[in-house]
Design an enzyme around this catalytic site. Structure first.
Site, PDB file in Angstrom:
ATOM      1  N   LYS A 115     -56.051  24.787 -21.535  1.00  0.00           N
ATOM      2  CA  LYS A 115     -56.849  23.310 -21.893  1.00  0.00           C
ATOM      3  C   LYS A 115     -57.939  23.015 -20.692  1.00  0.00           C
ATOM      4  CE  LYS A 115     -52.141  21.298 -21.269  1.00  0.00           C
ATOM      5  NZ  LYS A 115     -51.311  20.850 -20.955  1.00  0.00           N
ATOM      6  N   SER A 161     -48.398  19.462 -31.441  1.00  0.00           N
ATOM      7  CA  SER A 161     -47.942  20.513 -30.967  1.00  0.00           C
ATOM      8  C   SER A 161     -49.377  21.532 -30.333  1.00  0.00           C
ATOM      9  CB  SER A 161     -48.115  21.155 -32.673  1.00  0.00           C
ATOM     10  OG  SER A 161     -47.676  22.870 -33.080  1.00  0.00           O
ATOM     11  N   LEU A 162     -49.233  22.505 -30.217  1.00  0.00           N
ATOM     12  CA  LEU A 162     -50.692  23.458 -30.434  1.00  0.00           C
ATOM     13  C   LEU A 162     -51.630  24.436 -30.922  1.00  0.00           C
ATOM     14  CD1 LEU A 162     -49.413  23.565 -26.532  1.00  0.00           C
ATOM     15  CD2 LEU A 162     -51.097  22.309 -26.732  1.00  0.00           C
ATOM     16  N   ASP A 164     -16.051  12.860 -11.652  1.00  0.00           N
ATOM     17  CA  ASP A 164     -16.626  12.659 -13.696  1.00  0.00           C
ATOM     18  C   ASP A 164     -14.854  12.550 -13.869  1.00  0.00           C
ATOM     19  OD1 ASP A 164     -19.179  12.648 -13.046  1.00  0.00           O
ATOM     20  OD2 ASP A 164     -19.398  14.798 -14.392  1.00  0.00           O
ATOM     21  N   LYS A 166     -49.670  32.908 -27.324  1.00  0.00           N
ATOM     22  CA  LYS A 166     -48.559  33.756 -26.839  1.00  0.00           C
ATOM     23  C   LYS A 166     -48.319  34.835 -26.549  1.00  0.00           C
ATOM     24  CE  LYS A 166     -46.635  30.287 -29.013  1.00  0.00           C
ATOM     25  NZ  LYS A 166     -45.307  29.741 -30.138  1.00  0.00           N
ATOM     26  N   GLU A 211     -52.298  27.479 -17.784  1.00  0.00           N
ATOM     27  CA  GLU A 211     -50.581  26.828 -17.593  1.00  0.00           C
ATOM     28  C   GLU A 211     -49.272  28.452 -18.142  1.00  0.00           C
ATOM     29  OE1 GLU A 211     -49.863  23.358 -18.238  1.00  0.00           O
ATOM     30  OE2 GLU A 211     -51.026  21.770 -16.830  1.00  0.00           O
ATOM     31  N   CYS A 266     -10.410  57.586 -34.910  1.00  0.00           N
ATOM     32  CA  CYS A 266     -10.155  56.190 -34.614  1.00  0.00           C
ATOM     33  C   CYS A 266      -9.697  55.607 -33.158  1.00  0.00           C
ATOM     34  CB  CYS A 266      -9.361  55.403 -35.344  1.00  0.00           C
ATOM     35  SG  CYS A 266      -9.287  53.871 -34.672  1.00  0.00           S
ATOM     36  N   ASP A 297     -41.008  27.467 -22.433  1.00  0.00           N
ATOM     37  CA  ASP A 297     -40.398  27.141 -23.762  1.00  0.00           C
ATOM     38  C   ASP A 297     -38.876  26.001 -23.661  1.00  0.00           C
ATOM     39  OD1 ASP A 297     -39.316  28.042 -26.473  1.00  0.00           O
ATOM     40  OD2 ASP A 297     -38.357  30.342 -25.470  1.00  0.00           O
ATOM     41  N   GLU A 336     -41.963  18.902 -20.139  1.00  0.00           N
ATOM     42  CA  GLU A 336     -41.000  19.848 -20.651  1.00  0.00           C
ATOM     43  C   GLU A 336     -39.821  19.425 -20.352  1.00  0.00           C
ATOM     44  OE1 GLU A 336     -42.070  21.169 -23.629  1.00  0.00           O
ATOM     45  OE2 GLU A 336     -41.111  23.199 -24.373  1.00  0.00           O
ATOM     46  N   CYS A 341      -6.437  53.550 -32.993  1.00  0.00           N
ATOM     47  CA  CYS A 341      -5.354  53.992 -32.934  1.00  0.00           C
ATOM     48  C   CYS A 341      -4.861  55.789 -33.274  1.00  0.00           C
ATOM     49  CB  CYS A 341      -4.838  53.614 -34.290  1.00  0.00           C
ATOM     50  SG  CYS A 341      -5.531  53.587 -35.872  1.00  0.00           S
ATOM     51  N   TYR A 349     -12.968   9.437 -13.477  1.00  0.00           N
ATOM     52  CA  TYR A 349     -13.896   8.316 -14.455  1.00  0.00           C
ATOM     53  C   TYR A 349     -13.319   8.211 -15.861  1.00  0.00           C
ATOM     54  CZ  TYR A 349     -17.002   6.219 -17.465  1.00  0.00           C
ATOM     55  OH  TYR A 349     -18.092   5.575 -18.032  1.00  0.00           O
ATOM     56  N   ASP A 350     -13.461   9.761 -16.766  1.00  0.00           N
ATOM     57  CA  ASP A 350     -12.722  10.462 -17.342  1.00  0.00           C
ATOM     58  C   ASP A 350     -11.061   9.613 -17.450  1.00  0.00           C
ATOM     59  OD1 ASP A 350     -14.963  11.295 -18.440  1.00  0.00           O
ATOM     60  OD2 ASP A 350     -14.661  13.972 -17.904  1.00  0.00           O
ATOM     61  N   LYS A 366     -47.080  27.883 -20.486  1.00  0.00           N
ATOM     62  CA  LYS A 366     -45.965  27.086 -21.451  1.00  0.00           C
ATOM     63  C   LYS A 366     -44.433  27.646 -21.403  1.00  0.00           C
ATOM     64  CE  LYS A 366     -46.608  26.566 -26.822  1.00  0.00           C
ATOM     65  NZ  LYS A 366     -45.467  25.995 -27.047  1.00  0.00           N
ATOM     66  N   CYS A 412      -3.791  49.534 -36.553  1.00  0.00           N
ATOM     67  CA  CYS A 412      -4.784  49.594 -36.052  1.00  0.00           C
ATOM     68  C   CYS A 412      -4.384  48.815 -34.824  1.00  0.00           C
ATOM     69  CB  CYS A 412      -5.666  50.174 -36.947  1.00  0.00           C
ATOM     70  SG  CYS A 412      -7.193  49.849 -35.170  1.00  0.00           S
ATOM     71  N   CYS A 465     -11.443  53.064 -40.500  1.00  0.00           N
ATOM     72  CA  CYS A 465      -9.946  53.295 -39.815  1.00  0.00           C
ATOM     73  C   CYS A 465      -9.691  52.789 -40.944  1.00  0.00           C
ATOM     74  CB  CYS A 465      -9.729  53.421 -38.464  1.00  0.00           C
ATOM     75  SG  CYS A 465      -8.587  52.897 -38.344  1.00  0.00           S
ATOM     76  N   TYR A 483     -40.712  19.191 -16.233  1.00  0.00           N
ATOM     77  CA  TYR A 483     -42.339  19.362 -15.510  1.00  0.00           C
ATOM     78  C   TYR A 483     -43.158  18.820 -16.689  1.00  0.00           C
ATOM     79  CZ  TYR A 483     -40.507  23.922 -13.288  1.00  0.00           C
ATOM     80  OH  TYR A 483     -41.308  24.606 -12.591  1.00  0.00           O
TER      81      TYR A 483
END
Ligand code: AMP
Ligand code: ZN
Length: 677
Positions: free
Chosen positions: A293, A89-90, A40, A317, A118, A411, A122, A177, A414, A43-44, A120, A435, A429, A227
């Site tokens: 499901k 959504s679920l 990389d 959940k 299964e 403190c 995240d 996901e 200090c 390449y850069d 879920k 300090c 302080c 997945y």
């Protein structure tokens, strides 16, 4: 002479063509064959080289230049495209009863049914579209109807198949996901921390930020995974049930989210939930629940969907994440305003995939409320992205080894005696100027993202510079480059500082010197002056001179009438600027910085002005600032759009050009008049 010019032009053109050829070749390998022959970094370098030449010779830039292309470092935004069928959504459940209700509803409808459970995962959902068995498009869920085009990024995600096996139907869509495995997330964060970059709070955020990069090479480095959890296809190839589809997919070496379980009844479902709940720490990835499901596609179709979620699935959940651990010690940290905060040092524990060894305790009252002692076993909670919190002490674990948490009288940085100011809960302080910890955190605040945003200068680097007495105050940041160039400081002798990182640092300091007035006020780190108050002050006073005049003339009553500015703020500002040292520092900083004033009025509002040459009585910066206060826009290129140009001595090509374009020309007399107004 002409010939010589022609020759060099030819040479440059050839060089450009060669570079373009090379870049295209490597792009092709990369995007179309998923392989690479150079690193990389190499390449850069090719791309940088091309960009530099193109910048130097803009007329020679070719239309076919990869610098224009998406898929590389393009500044274009991601395209938004419509999903063929909405990504839903679920439906959520938190309690066992809700899961039972889901099961019972199915039981009433079907004599015979199974439920696939299964994890879920995240992360964020993505849809992969295949045509002629080739991956042609990938979209994020977005708002469910439309998603962002992440085709260039998704190919660098492990588990994404770019070409389907021959037996597969020609056209289909895989939904699943995208996520960052915990291990990769930790590695990424530790590198970012080392580099002084902002870390990601959760693996989910890291995944979401990484897949949506405009530069897919960044995505590649972030090591994401995918997945699949559903296939949209009419083909009989995938069988009649989810569990059959899973079997087929794993036969063809697709990576599936495991563990999973085919459940016959509610107790199977709850067992799986319990099992995952207990073992979530051992999973390679973060989860936020279980998904149940209905296994049969036919039964799924009978139930159908609402506009928001399928009726045949339910997400169970997990509750807010908790862990039990031990309080090993309490450290006292001095903040940038001298406040002292107890920090709990914990025996390291993993909560929801994140290693935790610290928690804040806020203040003495909180410690009292919890009746917390060092050596206690405690319950820790982490909800979502927030910093973990100690919820309670578990008294049953108390032995004889607990000891009181003793709040210091002096403190820790200090040694000055801590003072409880009137009406305040915490001790602080008040040794504001001497300090070390206060000074370090003030520097950290100054360079932080919301303030000057100097990349590559985080707490670690600040501590280093402070320790070595290279940066003691804000100003030192801006003189560093010159001191370095004049060999007054050497940086190369220190570990971790090479030519390149030093140059990068100077560049980001330079970049950050352009700052809006409100951010500048905020960056000073004056007590009670947060972002909001800084915003109010900046619009009330328009510019730094006006603002400072309040304090030099002891005219603080002008502040009293401003909405949103209370007595506490006025006191704090007065206290800060009553120290001449602070006043001078702010003044001096304004010379290093290019403070942007948002002017809504002014004699030269929105006028484009060029300043050139040397002036007898004023620095250019001074004239610029004066004009900016009046709403002017200062630019460095002379074009037709410029309203007038101010010229001093020795002004060369700009004056020439202005004359040619017939632009109004002013001289130092104009400046003198301006100052008198
Ligand atoms: P939510 O975002 O809470 O409404 O949950 C729906 C999201 O869960 C989907 O859009 C997916 O991104 C995600 N998800 C994670 N794992 C699965 C799974 N095994 N099956 C279905 N959805 C999943
Ligand atoms: Zn102190």
């Amino acid at each position: 002479m002409e010939d010589f010019k022609k020759n060099t032009k030819k040479k440059i053109e050839n060089k450009i063509k060669k570079l373009i050829f090379k870049i295209n070749y490597h792009d092709d390998l990369y995007y179309n064959y998923n392989t690479q022959e150079i690193s990389d970094y190499e390449y850069d370098i090719l791309r940088k080289e091309l960009e530099t030449i193109e910048k130097e010779h803009p007329s020679l830039k070719l239309h076919s230049s990869p610098s224009f292309k998406v898929g590389s470092k393009s500044t274009k935004e991601k395209k938004v495209l419509r999903h063929k069928t909405p990504m839903l959504s679920l439906n959520n459940a938190y309690k066992r009863e809700e899961v039972e209700a889901f099961y019972t509803k199915n039981k009433k409808l079907f004599n015979n049914f199974k439920i696939l459970a299964e994890t879920k995962v995240d992360g964020l959902s993505a849809s992969l579209i295949y045509k002629n068995r080739k991956l042609v498009k990938a979209l994020t869920r977005g708002d469910g109807i439309k998603g962002e085009d992440i085709t260039n990024n998704i190919i660098f995600v492990e588990g994404v198949v770019r070409e389907l096996p021959n037996k597969f139907p020609e056209e289909l869509e895989i939904r699943g996901e995208v996520f960052m495995p915990k291990q990769n997330f930790e590695a990424l964060n530790s590198i970012r921390k080392k580099n002084g970059e902002q870390t990601f709070s959760t693996a989910r955020n890291a995944a979401s930020g990484s897949i949506r990069q405009l530069d897919p090479l960044i995505t590649k480095k972030r090591k994401l995974m995918f997945y699949g959890y559903s296939i949209l296809s009419d083909s009989v190839f995938f069988g009649d049930t989810l569990s059959e589809t899973r079997k087929i997919l794993s036969k063809y070496s697709f990576i599936l989210n495991e563990p999973s379980k085919l459940c016959k009844n509610i107790s199977d479902m709850m067992d799986f939930y319990e099992y995952i709940f207990k073992n979530r720490e051992n999973l390679k990835y973060d989860i936020d629940g279980i998904v149940y499901k209905l296994d049969s596609y036919k039964q799924q179709n009978i139930l159908g969907t609402t506009s928001r979620f399928p009726k045949w699935a339910l997400a169970h959940k997990l509750p807010a994440e908790e862990a039990i651990t031990k309080l090993l010690d309490v450290k006292f940290q001095i903040g940038r305003t001298g406040s002292i905060t107890p920090v709990a040092l914990l025996k390291e524990v993993i909560i929801g995939g994140v290693k935790v060894s610290r928690a804040t305790l806020h203040n003495e009252d909180e410690v009292k409320r919890l009746d917390l002692k060092i050596g206690d076993t405690i319950k820790l909670q982490r909800a979502g992205d927030v910093i973990p919190k100690i919820m309670k002490v578990l008294p049953e674990y108390r032995d004889h080894f607990q000891r009181e948490i003793i709040f210091p009288e002096v403190c820790p940085s200090c040694n000055q005696k801590l003072i409880k100011l009137k009406k305040e809960v915490v001790k602080r302080c008040t040794n504001y100027n001497n300090c070390d910890e206060q000074r370090i955190f003030r520097l950290c605040h100054f360079v932080s993202r919301e303030a000057l945003n100097i990349e590559g200068l985080g707490e670690k680097q600040i501590r280093f510079f402070f320790r070595e007495k290279i940066i003691n105050n804000f100003e030192d940041i801006f003189t560093l480059k010159n001191r370095y160039k004049n060999n007054l400081v050497s940086l190369l002798k220190y570990d971790g500082w090479g030519e390149k990182s030093i140059l990068n640092l100077f560049e980001s300091i330079n970049k950050s010197s352009k700052v809006t007035f409100d951010k500048f006020i905020y960056s000073l780190g004056i007590r009670h002056i947060g972002k909001e108050v800084a915003g109010i002050l900046s619009s009330k006073f328009n510019n730094l001179d006006n603002f400072l005049r309040v304090f030099s003339n002891n005219n603080t009553e002008t502040l009293a009438n401003v909405e949103g500015i209370g007595q506490t703020i006025i006191n704090s500002l007065t206290y800060y600027f009553s120290e001449y040292k602070n006043y001078k520092l702010v003044k001096r900083l304004s010379f290093f910085l290019d403070i942007e004033y948002r002017s809504f009025s002014g004699k030269y509002l929105n006028k484009k002005i060029v300043i050139t040459g040397t002036f007898d009585n004023f620095s250019r910066k001074y004239i610029e600032d004066k004009l900016k206060v009046e709403g002017a826009k200062i630019t460095s290129t002379v074009s037709k759009k410029v309203d007038f140009i101010i010229v001093g001595r020795d002004s060369g090509s700009k004056l020439h050009k202005a004359k040619k374009l017939n632009i109004k020309i002013e001289d130092e007399d104009f400046v003198i008049k301006l100052m008198k107004n």
